[in-house]
Design an enzyme around this catalytic site. Structure first.
Site, PDB file in Angstrom:
ATOM      1  N   CYS A 137       3.076  -5.199   6.614  1.00  0.00           N
ATOM      2  CA  CYS A 137       2.703  -4.708   5.289  1.00  0.00           C
ATOM      3  C   CYS A 137       3.911  -4.092   4.594  1.00  0.00           C
ATOM      4  O   CYS A 137       4.923  -3.794   5.218  1.00  0.00           O
ATOM      5  CB  CYS A 137       1.603  -3.658   5.396  1.00  0.00           C
ATOM      6  SG  CYS A 137      -0.022  -4.341   5.759  1.00  0.00           S
ATOM      7  N   HIS A 183       0.823  -1.210   0.000  1.00  0.00           N
ATOM      8  CA  HIS A 183       0.000   0.000   0.000  1.00  0.00           C
ATOM      9  C   HIS A 183       0.855   1.257   0.000  1.00  0.00           C
ATOM     10  O   HIS A 183       2.083   1.201   0.139  1.00  0.00           O
ATOM     11  CB  HIS A 183      -0.969  -0.006   1.188  1.00  0.00           C
ATOM     12  CG  HIS A 183      -0.306  -0.004   2.528  1.00  0.00           C
ATOM     13  ND1 HIS A 183       0.213   1.136   3.110  1.00  0.00           N
ATOM     14  CD2 HIS A 183      -0.080  -1.007   3.423  1.00  0.00           C
ATOM     15  CE1 HIS A 183       0.720   0.843   4.300  1.00  0.00           C
ATOM     16  NE2 HIS A 183       0.558  -0.459   4.512  1.00  0.00           N
TER      17      HIS A 183
END
Length: 199
Positions: A173, A157
Site C-alpha cells: 500500500c 491511505h
C-alpha cells in the site's frame, strides 16, 4: 516483529488485475522494512515534522497522462496528482518494502473516511497476535482516509506512523500523513486512473 512490517492491505493477498511480482523474496522470508513501524493503536506523533521534500507541493512534472491522473513512483517515493501544463501536486509517500513493490494501471474504485482495518488471513497466520479487526479512528494503521485501488488489496491511505513517509515499510500500500491524504481524498473522485510505476 511489528505488525505494520507485514501490513497486508497488500502483500501476499493480491487480487490484482495485473500480476504483482514478488521481488527478492526467498521461501518463507519476509523482507525487512527500511524503518521500524508502529504498533496498531499508537497515535502519538511526539512533535514529528514531515521533512520538507515529502510535504505536499506544486512541482514541474512532464507526463503524457491526463490531468487528474494519480502517478505513484515507488522508487522515488512520491505520489503525483497530474494538473496539466507540465505541473503536478506532489505528495511524499511510504511504499512497499523489497518483495512487496508492484506496478500497474488501475482506477480508484472506492473511497472511505476513517476506514476500518481487518488483517487478512495471510497476515494473521504470520502474526497471530494482531487484532482481527480495528475500527477506524486515531491509531488505526489505515489513517484518516483510504482510496481503494481497482480489485486489488492495495490502497492509498493515511497512517498512524508519519515518520515512515519516504520509507519502504508496507506490504504494497501507499501511505501519506493524514493531512495529506485528506487533501488528496477531496481532489480525487472514484474512477480516477492510478498508474503505479515500479522499475
Amino acid at each position: 516483529m511489528n505488525w505494520m512490517r507485514l501490513l497486508a492491505c497488500a502483500g501476499v493477498m493480491v487480487v490484482c488485475a495485473m500480476p504483482a511480482p514478488v521481488i527478492g523474496q526467498g521461501a518463507g522470508q519476509v523482507p525487512a522494512p527500511t524503518i521500524r513501524d508502529r504498533d496498531p493503536g499508537s497515535d502519538s506523533n511526539d512533535g514529528f515534522v514531515l521533512p520538507y521534500e515529502y510535504r505536499r507541493q506544486a512541482v514541474f512534472y512532464r507526463t503524457h497522462e491526463a490531468p487528474g491522473t494519480i502517478i505513484v513512483n515507488t522508487n522515488d517515493r512520491f505520489l503525483y496528482l497530474v494538473q496539466g501544463g507540465n505541473r503536478a501536486i506532489r505528495y511524499g509517500v511510504g511504499v512497499g518494502r523489497d518483495g512487496f513493490r508492484w506496478g500497474g494501471v488501475h482506477t480508484i474504485t472506492r473511497k472511505q473516511e476513517w476506514p476500518d482495518w481487518t488483517p487478512p488471513p495471510e497476515m494473521i497466520q504470520r502474526q497471530p497476535y494482531l487484532p482481527r479487526f480495528m475500527a477506524g479512528g486515531p491509531g488505526n494503521p489505515m489513517g484518516a482516509r483510504a482510496l481503494y485501488i481497482g480489485s486489488t488489496a492495495y490502497r492509498v491511505h493515511g497512517t498512524n506512523a508519519p515518520e515512515t513517509i519516504g520509507h519502504a515499510v508496507s506490504s504494497g500500500c501507499f501511505r501519506l500523513v493524514n493531512s495529506e491524504i485528506e487533501d488528496l481524498y477531496e481532489r480525487v473522485p472514484v474512477g480516477t486512473k492510478i498508474v503505479v510505476q515500479h522499475r
